[in-house]
Scaffold this motif. Structure first.
Motif, PDB file in Angstrom:
ATOM      1  N   ALA A   1       0.838  -1.209   0.000  1.00 25.73           N
ATOM      2  CA  ALA A   1       0.000   0.000   0.000  1.00 25.73           C
ATOM      3  C   ALA A   1       0.867   1.252   0.000  1.00 25.73           C
ATOM      4  CB  ALA A   1      -0.926  -0.010   1.214  1.00 25.73           C
ATOM      5  N   GLY A   2       1.952   1.255   0.777  1.00 28.74           N
ATOM      6  CA  GLY A   2       2.854   2.407   0.766  1.00 28.74           C
ATOM      7  C   GLY A   2       3.500   2.621  -0.581  1.00 28.74           C
TER       8      GLY A   2
ATOM      9  N   GLY B   1       0.774   4.003  -2.920  1.00 31.14           N
ATOM     10  CA  GLY B   1       0.497   5.418  -2.671  1.00 31.14           C
ATOM     11  C   GLY B   1       1.624   6.318  -3.131  1.00 31.14           C
TER      12      GLY B   1
ATOM     13  N   LEU C   1       1.374   6.530  -6.912  1.00 31.70           N
ATOM     14  CA  LEU C   1       0.292   7.410  -7.368  1.00 31.70           C
ATOM     15  C   LEU C   1       0.603   8.873  -7.098  1.00 31.70           C
ATOM     16  CD1 LEU C   1      -2.825   5.329  -6.219  1.00 31.70           C
ATOM     17  CD2 LEU C   1      -1.886   5.533  -8.539  1.00 31.70           C
ATOM     18  N   TRP C   2       1.181   9.167  -5.932  1.00 28.74           N
ATOM     19  CA  TRP C   2       1.504  10.563  -5.598  1.00 28.74           C
ATOM     20  C   TRP C   2       2.567  11.133  -6.528  1.00 28.74           C
ATOM     21  CZ3 TRP C   2       6.015  12.923  -3.788  1.00 28.74           C
ATOM     22  CH2 TRP C   2       5.859  14.241  -3.369  1.00 28.74           C
TER      23      TRP C   2
ATOM     24  N   ARG D   1       1.008  11.743 -10.112  1.00 29.51           N
ATOM     25  CA  ARG D   1      -0.153  12.613 -10.296  1.00 29.51           C
ATOM     26  C   ARG D   1       0.246  13.890 -11.032  1.00 29.51           C
ATOM     27  NH1 ARG D   1      -0.754  16.875  -6.639  1.00 29.51           N
ATOM     28  NH2 ARG D   1       0.967  17.031  -5.135  1.00 29.51           N
TER      29      ARG D   1
END
Length: 539
Positions: free
Chosen positions: A36-37, A40, A43-44, A47
């Motif tokens: 999950a880290g 994320g 994705l960050w 973006r």
């Protein structure tokens, strides 16, 4: 390569079978958190960064921009109630160029693009109305570019074209501005707007342009010098500017000596608005100048000869004695005359002096000085200044404002020609009420400290939370590593026998360390055997 991957998979499967339920749950949770880290973070980092494309758009212009972005398949975001549009940072300049080529956005009103399309057969009235609309739109767009102006509208009234020109009818204009933050435009910006509109319209004077803001304030003043209102406004503005200038000059000097906010100066000025023309003619009787001198010099000479006698009875009848005496006699006469005439003029001095309006008739200044404060907190109290300090400050203000002491009979400003001006200055010291400022400062300081401690506490909390999670994970791994073991196949020796009695069929990490120290050769052979069989056999 395929054989190695298959062998690794078998080994992982064998290890998974040897784990307990808690170990499997801990391993799945740790793997999930890590994944999950990573997701994320991915994705960050991937973006898009959106930046402002256009702002302060009305609804119609914003809809046109959004439609153009949809056609170009460019993602966008809206903000500020839909009045601003944001696009990815790598598309902002490209989309501005493309939208500008399409004439989007057009801004306030309609500009000269109204003449881009040819219109044949329209009347002169319509053509003139379109030109007026275009001029109003272009001026509105230009005024909207001023920093403090959010939007603007311009209305221009032009006199009709007639065969007989009426000089009484002149063009006028009105400007409506909406300011940012409901602030008021400074006089410099208002004058700039008036001169901008006046110079853009033929025959329009700056005094004929009215400026009104969204709060209903009339920002423009009548500055016509030939009207009573214009003269009053000009005089009031000049007096206000003079008083503010003198007051700020004196306050600036006092603040350097006393500190910011420790002195207040207010100046009242009486200005002479009379224009006087003075003509003087002075004669000096002691200084004579010769204007003209006339000199007449006459000489007259006359001679009389009696020998022949004059014609007549007397000469013929005269007796002998008389004739004999007269025959030898002669009469001579000479006259001289000299006349001198001189004209003199007295010296004369003529002077013509023009005293323009604007001279200062009288100045009066009120100076408030804060008393000195001693102590801190509840013990803080005002202390009066000495008379010597007050006199020094008074002389400073007098010199700054051009006020002479009262003992000299007033002051005479250079060029004013008034030596009887009676100025007045009042200097008083009073304790200033600075409690609201102190309370505000303490409140800001308290809020700053609270925010500082909150930031420190939040950072410490996150650090402790991360440390706790790390310790918890380390404990789980240590517990798991303590429970995990390897098969006893291939292990011989006393150490193996004792370990087998404690944990039948398995060797713990502690026992394995002991076996490695006692019989490393046997342990190595057992590990190779276990890896070769895939870990499926156990004793």
């Amino acid at each position: 390569m395929t054989q190695g991957l298959r062998q690794l998979a078998l080994q992982l499967a064998a290890t998974w079978k040897q784990l307990g339920v808690n170990q499997r749950v801990s391993l799945l949770l740790g793997t999930g958190v890590v994944l999950a880290g990573l997701l994320g973070l991915t994705l960050w980092s991937s973006r898009r960064d959106f930046v402002l494309l256009y702002g302060k758009l009305d609804d119609a212009e914003a809809a046109k921009v959004m439609s153009a972005l949809d056609d170009a398949k460019v993602p966008y975001q809206t903000g500020r109630g839909g009045s601003s549009i944001l696009v990815p940072s790598d598309k902002v300049y490209q989309m501005r160029a493309q939208l500008a080529a399409k004439g989007i956005p057009r801004g306030e009103g309609v500009g000269f693009e109204i003449f881009d399309k040819p219109n044949f057969g329209i009347s002169d009235f319509v053509q003139r109305a379109n030109y007026l609309r275009a001029m109003q739109g272009e001026l509105s767009r230009t005024i909207s570019q001023i920093d403090m102006v959010e939007s603007a509208r311009v209305m221009i009234v032009m006199p009709e074209n007639r065969l007989l020109v009426d000089n009484q009818k002149k063009p006028t204009a009105s400007v409506f501005v909406r300011t940012k933050g409901n602030g008021q435009l400074p006089p410099s910006a208002v004058n700039s707007i008036r001169f901008l509109v006046a110079n853009a319209v033929e025959g329009l004077q700056a005094n004929s342009v009215s400026v009104v803001d969204n709060l209903g304030n009339v920002l423009s003043e009548n500055q016509e010098n030939d009207s009573a209102a214009g003269l009053s406004n000009n005089q009031l503005s000049a007096r206000r500017n003079l008083e503010q200038y003198l007051g700020k000059k004196a306050e600036g000097m006092l603040e350097r000596a006393l500190g910011p906010g420790q002195a207040v100066v207010r100046v009242a000025a009486e200005i002479n608005w009379d224009t006087v023309t003075r003509t003087e003619e002075t004669f000096d009787p002691d200084s004579q100048v010769a204007r003209s001198t006339t000199l007449n010099d006459e000489t007259t000479t006359s001679t009389t000869d009696a020998s022949a006698g004059a014609a007549g009875v007397a000469s013929n009848v005269a007796n002998g004695d008389t004739n004999n005496a007269a025959s030898g006699a002669s009469n001579n006469s000479q006259t001289k005359k000299k006349v001198t005439q001189s004209q003199y003029e007295l010296s004369r001095v003529m002077s013509n002096t023009l005293l323009a309006a604007g001279g200062i008739k009288r100045l009066s200044a009120a100076v408030f000085i804060a008393q000195k404060m001693e102590g801190t907190g509840a013990d803080r109290k005002p202390v009066a200044r000495t008379d010597e300090e007050i006199q020094k400050l008074k002389r400073i203000v007098q010199s700054a404002l051009g006020i002479q002491p009262a003992s000299t009979g007033g002051s005479s400003a250079p060029g004013e020609g008034d030596a009887n001006r009676k100025d007045e200055i009042t200097v008083e010291q009073i304790p200033f009420n600075d409690q609201p400022a102190i309370d505000l400062s303490q409140r800001l300081e308290t809020d700053g400290q609270r925010q500082f401690y909150w930031d420190i506490g939040r950072n410490v909390f996150f650090a402790l939370l991360a440390l706790g999670m790390f310790l918890f994970l380390l404990k789980l791994l240590k517990k798991t590593s303590g429970e995990m073991g390897v098969p006893m196949s291939g292990l011989d020796g006393a150490g193996a026998e004792s370990t087998r009695r404690k944990t039948p069929g398995m060797v713990t990490v502690e026992a394995l360390n002991s076996l490695i120290r006692e019989n490393p050769a046997s342990v190595g052979q057992a590990v190779r055997s276990w890896l070769g069989t895939g870990g499926n056999k156990s004793n």
